[in-house]
Every structure is written in structure tokens, then in C-alpha cells.
Design a protein around this motif. Structure first.
Motif, mmCIF file in Angstrom:
data_model
loop_
_atom_site.group_PDB
_atom_site.id
_atom_site.type_symbol
_atom_site.label_atom_id
_atom_site.label_comp_id
_atom_site.label_asym_id
_atom_site.label_seq_id
_atom_site.Cartn_x
_atom_site.Cartn_y
_atom_site.Cartn_z
ATOM 1 N N LYS A 102 0.836 -1.204 0.000
ATOM 2 C CA LYS A 102 0.000 0.000 0.000
ATOM 3 C C LYS A 102 0.868 1.250 0.000
ATOM 4 C CE LYS A 102 -3.374 2.436 2.870
ATOM 5 N NZ LYS A 102 -2.660 3.370 3.739
ATOM 6 N N THR A 103 1.890 1.272 0.838
ATOM 7 C CA THR A 103 2.765 2.435 0.936
ATOM 8 C C THR A 103 3.552 2.642 -0.352
ATOM 9 O OG1 THR A 103 2.935 2.092 3.324
ATOM 10 C CG2 THR A 103 4.587 3.520 2.311
ATOM 11 N N TYR A 104 4.034 1.564 -0.940
ATOM 12 C CA TYR A 104 4.772 1.647 -2.205
ATOM 13 C C TYR A 104 3.906 2.279 -3.295
ATOM 14 C CZ TYR A 104 7.094 0.037 -6.479
ATOM 15 O OH TYR A 104 7.683 -0.022 -7.710
ATOM 16 N N ARG A 105 2.695 1.753 -3.448
ATOM 17 C CA ARG A 105 1.786 2.280 -4.476
ATOM 18 C C ARG A 105 1.444 3.753 -4.218
ATOM 19 N NH1 ARG A 105 -0.812 -2.846 -3.797
ATOM 20 N NH2 ARG A 105 -2.253 -1.871 -2.355
ATOM 21 N N GLU A 106 1.120 4.046 -2.966
ATOM 22 C CA GLU A 106 0.710 5.401 -2.608
ATOM 23 C C GLU A 106 1.859 6.396 -2.814
ATOM 24 O OE1 GLU A 106 -0.579 7.148 1.571
ATOM 25 O OE2 GLU A 106 -2.016 5.659 0.814
ATOM 26 N N HIS A 107 3.052 6.011 -2.390
ATOM 27 C CA HIS A 107 4.209 6.900 -2.561
ATOM 28 C C HIS A 107 4.443 7.203 -4.040
ATOM 29 C CE1 HIS A 107 8.167 8.666 -2.087
ATOM 30 N NE2 HIS A 107 8.611 7.817 -3.002
ATOM 31 N N ASN A 108 4.487 6.164 -4.851
ATOM 32 C CA ASN A 108 4.731 6.371 -6.284
ATOM 33 C C ASN A 108 3.638 7.225 -6.928
ATOM 34 O OD1 ASN A 108 7.038 4.884 -6.031
ATOM 35 N ND2 ASN A 108 6.302 3.119 -7.169
ATOM 36 N N ARG A 109 2.390 6.972 -6.547
ATOM 37 C CA ARG A 109 1.269 7.748 -7.102
ATOM 38 C C ARG A 109 1.391 9.222 -6.714
ATOM 39 N NH1 ARG A 109 -3.016 9.838 -4.980
ATOM 40 N NH2 ARG A 109 -2.841 8.705 -3.017
ATOM 41 N N ILE A 110 1.650 9.495 -5.444
ATOM 42 C CA ILE A 110 1.723 10.879 -4.974
ATOM 43 C C ILE A 110 2.881 11.624 -5.629
ATOM 44 C CG2 ILE A 110 2.211 12.316 -2.939
ATOM 45 C CD1 ILE A 110 0.498 10.295 -1.325
ATOM 46 N N VAL A 111 4.036 10.981 -5.716
ATOM 47 C CA VAL A 111 5.181 11.641 -6.365
ATOM 48 C C VAL A 111 4.835 11.969 -7.814
ATOM 49 C CG1 VAL A 111 7.574 11.358 -7.145
ATOM 50 C CG2 VAL A 111 6.916 10.614 -4.841
ATOM 51 N N GLN A 112 4.253 11.021 -8.518
ATOM 52 C CA GLN A 112 3.940 11.248 -9.936
ATOM 53 C C GLN A 112 2.844 12.295 -10.115
ATOM 54 O OE1 GLN A 112 3.973 7.659 -12.489
ATOM 55 N NE2 GLN A 112 4.742 6.616 -10.667
ATOM 56 N N GLU A 113 1.945 12.415 -9.155
ATOM 57 C CA GLU A 113 0.878 13.413 -9.249
ATOM 58 C C GLU A 113 1.353 14.810 -8.857
ATOM 59 O OE1 GLU A 113 -2.454 12.225 -6.845
ATOM 60 O OE2 GLU A 113 -2.980 10.566 -8.181
ATOM 61 N N LYS A 114 2.188 14.902 -7.826
ATOM 62 C CA LYS A 114 2.486 16.201 -7.229
ATOM 63 C C LYS A 114 3.833 16.796 -7.618
ATOM 64 C CE LYS A 114 -0.611 15.749 -3.357
ATOM 65 N NZ LYS A 114 -0.843 16.072 -1.970
ATOM 66 N N ALA A 115 4.771 15.991 -8.035
ATOM 67 C CA ALA A 115 6.074 16.538 -8.409
ATOM 68 C C ALA A 115 5.945 17.333 -9.700
ATOM 69 C CB ALA A 115 7.088 15.412 -8.589
ATOM 70 N N PRO A 116 6.670 18.444 -9.812
ATOM 71 C CA PRO A 116 6.639 19.199 -11.074
ATOM 72 C C PRO A 116 7.110 18.301 -12.221
ATOM 73 C CG PRO A 116 7.811 20.416 -9.349
ATOM 74 C CD PRO A 116 7.546 19.049 -8.814
ATOM 75 N N LYS A 117 6.295 18.215 -13.259
ATOM 76 C CA LYS A 117 6.573 17.273 -14.361
ATOM 77 C C LYS A 117 7.931 17.521 -15.017
ATOM 78 C CE LYS A 117 2.602 15.295 -13.833
ATOM 79 N NZ LYS A 117 2.596 14.699 -12.520
ATOM 80 N N ASP A 118 8.329 18.791 -15.094
ATOM 81 C CA ASP A 118 9.607 19.100 -15.736
ATOM 82 C C ASP A 118 10.803 18.823 -14.833
ATOM 83 O OD1 ASP A 118 8.807 21.257 -14.052
ATOM 84 O OD2 ASP A 118 10.138 22.629 -15.124
ATOM 85 N N ARG A 119 10.548 18.475 -13.576
ATOM 86 C CA ARG A 119 11.622 18.208 -12.620
ATOM 87 C C ARG A 119 11.609 16.758 -12.154
ATOM 88 N NH1 ARG A 119 14.181 22.120 -13.037
ATOM 89 N NH2 ARG A 119 15.634 21.837 -11.351
ATOM 90 N N LEU A 120 10.771 15.917 -12.784
ATOM 91 C CA LEU A 120 10.610 14.528 -12.358
ATOM 92 C C LEU A 120 11.050 13.555 -13.442
ATOM 93 C CD1 LEU A 120 9.454 12.328 -10.394
ATOM 94 C CD2 LEU A 120 7.262 12.641 -11.582
ATOM 95 N N LEU A 121 11.843 12.576 -13.026
ATOM 96 C CA LEU A 121 12.188 11.443 -13.879
ATOM 97 C C LEU A 121 11.729 10.176 -13.163
ATOM 98 C CD1 LEU A 121 13.661 9.995 -16.248
ATOM 99 C CD2 LEU A 121 15.718 10.009 -14.797
#
Length: 193
Positions: A102-121
């Protein structure tokens, strides 16, 4: 954030838990979310690390008898509790599969949703140098991509060399101190008998 101002990068626990705070403090920083082929692959890796840490007798001795070991164990327990919102289910590493997934999925989802797209790989280690170097605007090195964290830190002490060196030094000091105390007691008993 003054404790990390001299670093170019942070990774793993606990930095990944506080990625949003770090991103606010350093808005120009780039975020690399290391992805795995699947949740099962990540869980297998986590469990291998946990088994190695929880199964290491020398590490348990370090964490019981050395000041740095006790501080590290306390830090790890708090990190696990903060990260997974639960107490560790074994020595210092959580093994509760439902909570981990649950934590793995939630962490990955939140990072992908909230991190600035131009600053995320979103980076998979199997992709090698090319996407990483492109994202960081660096040349691709003429060496093969390193996979040094394939096992436990006990199999590859380069993962945390300063920690393990310090734990060993403290343990050697403690053993030496105890040997001297035992010698003094033996000499005292011998001369007073």
C-alpha cells in the motif's frame, strides 16, 4: 534544511519520505523516482534487505551494545514507523506485506501526481545511463551502469561505509575495554587470594 545544504543529492529512506519538504526548500532540485518492474519486484527486494538486516547477528550486537548502533536502530524504527505508519514487525525493518504494498503504491502515485513534471524522472535502473544522464544534463559515462545495491548492506559495505566502520570501531573499543576490565579483575583476585 541546514543539515543538507552541503549535499548535491539525497536518496532512499528517510529522504524519499520528505521529498515534498525537500522540493519546497530546493525548488530547482530534480526528483528521480526509482521505479521497479513491478510491485512484486520491489517487495522482493525490500524483503531481502529486511531479512539481511534482521538476520544479522553482528548488526544486532552493534545495535544493542554500541552508541551509534543504538541511535541507528532508533532512527530506523522511527523512519519505518513514519514511512509505513506502523511499528516494525521485526527487529528494525517492517515485513507486513499489505502495509508495504500500500505504501509503495501510494508513494509512487503521490510523487507522480504532485512533483513538477519538468523536474521529475520516473527511472527504472534497467534503463541504464541514457535517461538518467539526459535528465541530469550530463554526458553518458564510458563505464557500465553500476548495480552496487543488489543485496544487503552487509554483503556490500560500500553502501554505508562510514556507518559500518564506526559501528565496528565502537564494538572493538567495547570489547577491548571489557578485556582490560576482566584482566584487572583477574589480577586483583590473583594478588588478593
Amino acid at each position: 534544511m541546514k543539515g543538507i545544504r552541503f549535499y548535491d543529492a539525497v536518496s532512499d529512506l528517510p529522504a524519499c519520505v520528505y521529498w515534498q519538504t525537500l522540493q519546497q526548500a530546493f525548488p530547482e532540485a530534480k526528483i528521480i523516482l526509482t521505479a521497479r518492474k513491478s510491485e512484486d519486484v520491489w517487495l522482493k527486494s525490500w524483503n531481502e534487505q529486511a531479512a539481511a538486516i534482521n538476520g544479522s547477528k553482528i548488526f544486532k550486537i552493534h545495535c544493542t551494545f554500541t552508541p551509534t548502533g543504538r541511535q541507528y536502530a532508533q532512527f530506523k524504527r522511527k523512519t519505518i514507523q513514519t514511512t509505513f505508519d506502523c511499528l516494525p514487525t521485526s527487529y528494525i525493518i517492517s515485513r507486513d506485506e499489505q502495509i508495504l504494498r500500500k505504501t509503495y503504491r501510494e508513494h509512487n502515485r503521490i510523487v507522480q501526481e504532485k512533483a513538477p513534471k519538468d523536474r521529475l524522472l520516473v527511472f527504472n535502473l534497467s534503463d541504464g545511463w541514457k535517461p538518467l544522464c539526459k535528465f541530469l544534463e550530463k554526458d553518458i559515462p564510458d563505464v557500465s551502469f553500476p548495480y552496487s545495491n543488489k543485496g544487503s548492506p552487509f554483503e556490500d559495505p560500500s553502501v554505508a561505509p562510514l556507518l559500518f566502520r564506526r559501528l565496528d570501531q565502537e564494538l572493538y573499543f567495547l570489547i577491548s575495554f571489557l578485556v582490560i576490565i576482566v584482566d584487572i579483575i583477574i589480577v586483583f583476585l590473583f594478588f588478593n587470594s
